[in-house]
Design a protein around this motif. Sequence first.
Motif: not given
Length: 832
Positions: A455-461, A468-474, A512-515
């Motif tokens: 889980l990380e913080g990224v700028a929304s587009a 906003y949250r960026s969730r990653e799973l692999s 990958v779950n981004r805004p």
Amino acid sequence: MLAEFFPVQGFNKLNRIFAYHLAGNVVVIRIKYINFIIFILFLGSCSMTRSLREGQYLVYDVDTQGIQESDAEVIRSNIQQKPNTRIPLLNISPGVILYKIGEISYDSTRLAERMESWESEKQTIENQIETRGESGKLNRRLGKVVSQISRLERKLEYGNWFMRTGNPLVLFDSSKTEESKRQILAYLVNHGFFDAKVETDVDKKKRRAFIRYRIKENSPYVIDSTFTRTQDKDLLELLSENRRRSHIKVGNRYIQSDLSRERQRVEDLLKDNGYYTFSKSFLEYNVYKDSLEKKVTIEQIIRVPRPAEKHTVYSIDSVLFSIASPTDVISDENISKEYEGIRYELYRDRYSEKVINSRIFLRKGGKYNRSDVIETQRQLANLDMFRFVNISFDTLGNSLTTRIYTRPNQKYQITNQLGASVTEQLPGPFFSHSLRNRNLFRGLEIFEFNFRAGLEGVASATTEGGVYRSRELSASGSVIFPQFLVPFDFGTLERFGRYNPRTRVLLGYSYVNRPEYVRDALNTIFAYNWATRDLRQQFSVSLLDANLIRSALNPLFEERLVELQNQGNNLINSFLPSYVSSISGQVIVNFNQYGLYNRSQASMLRIFFESGGTSLNFVNRELVEDRSLQYFQFLKFQTDFRRYLPIDNRSTFAYRLNLGLAKPYGVSDGILPYEKYFFAGGSTSIRAWQPRRLGPGSFTPERREDGTFDYRFEQPGEILFEAMFEYRRKLFGYFDGAFFIDAGNSWTFEEDPTREGTDFRVDRFYKELAVGTGVGLRMDFDFLVLRLDMGIKAYDPARPEGERFILDNLSFNRPLGERGQHVFNIGIGYPF
């Protein structure tokens, strides 16, 4: 204009808040923070010499004079006492301030008493264990006590955290000045300045010591001639054949360390040519000086074991490889077999002798070669099958019996990690799990299963401002074969065993779950990897990298992509259900172990090439035009060069040049897979811009109501150029500082109707290079580097020509420039 002053209730005295109401604006100030700042400034403003006793002097300045041909930085490193690092103008030392803060709460007597108490308890527990026997409770308590003792020992020796991070006042010590003088003179003599002289002057003013080292090098001595004397003519002939590799060159200045290097070279040369028992103790060097001509003659003497004898050349009589039982619980079946002249003794018949044989470079009948011994040990360890690899020799006459003894590693290995990572803006937690199964098919293969959630913080587009949250799973499963898997046997296993060949077959899934979108992909890889013996070059070739991708778009982001499509930009195709396949190759050349920052100089070159959708060139385009999946064809190239140049023992200069090209063609319809685009900006790119928001070219983003640029949307490009320059310097303790200048941008090959000025043009690209500068603070714990960089835009190509230089927006009232001109980046590790 009236101003009201009133205290806000509900807080204690130390943490009370005062609010000043002025013209409808409320400014809130926490007094405890002001008190803390005042306290720090008070400590800093105190004279560094005020607390000194009679006869004590602060080392305020150290100077060296007369250095002309010597290495000035190395000479200064021999000076034992250097002034505390001070902030110019303010004349305060942050390191001393931290040390004084630590001294306030440091009580060595109390720590010694606590240490005595813990030592007493440790003795009591050890007596109980000896009397009653071991128990889980006593062992746990003993472990805690030992840990406390270790912590107290560290505090007693090095002080508390503030004292270890800061620096004490450097007080003048005449004995250390004399010792520095002797070390400088020794350095000069060892580097050919036999007639050098070193004098010291110490001026003491106002409790400050100004130390000056006056150095007179005089003329250095150069090597006039060299010769070797030995009774062993075979050795003399071998050395003569390899004379060009000698570290002692006629005409060079005499340097004593070159003799040490030459002694080691001669030993290595002889041991690689069968001289198993030869050592440096047989080598002796005599240096004869000519004081008038300033020249030296170097004599190399190679002694023999006994008079009238030669050094013995040894050959390999036999090779025995044994794998012992992993534990005493598992019985040893003592299976014995022979393969290509090597005797194998295995505790079970579960290992491929053919693969092991390719990693053994000692052969029956061959001469002893120490490099082959070391390489055998290294390549057997690279298999990751054995806990250790021991190689020993038994001598009989001039023959060697080689014994390679190993014990298998654990069959299964599970690793769990919990930590934090950052790729764009704010760090976030991650959890990873890996399972390793060794010797899967009894051919020394390794099966790996990896799982990662982050889980990380990224700028929304899609929305303005905020993080906003960026969730990653692999998850992935792969099998690593210790050889090149090829359809036909070309002897690759035997020929390439020295290069640690590997074939990786992987199947993975990522989410990958981004805004702005949700994206999942199924991935499979078939790749080869190998490296040279010294790991200076590393190679990888991916014959297949196939991805099946599906995306779900945020309505606002989808609306934006549709708007772009209506204007002629088909970026939306990158988010359609798609199939992306490619072949790629990569070469990494590492000079002098780049990444180990204690080296004198180091650099790294990475070259990457990728061809996407290559197989579609052999298929009729009509077969893929009517389809439910988006296909891509593209070519991608990237080269990345990095260099690290130490300036002195406290500061370094590093730079990075990065060039990338990605060109779609064929069925791609001018669009790349989204992951194949280049993006500029961020903590490892041009740091004065938000991640992935710079460019392309002179494209001007939309403006907000206040006139500032709207950087909500990522800006993909097909051409990338980055040049990053950074000066790094140790400050005190764990803290390092940096000053950097970044320049670069991204472009597209063709004009983009939705983004004017994005295409690369030779006559204007140099005007579109964005430039940012800034400072950084790093905490270097050796095992981890935490980084905070503040970048400020200096030249912004998004503005009209003539208005792009904006560094002059900085002023006393606006030290960071206008809104949006500065960007903070948090990172883990160095940017390059």
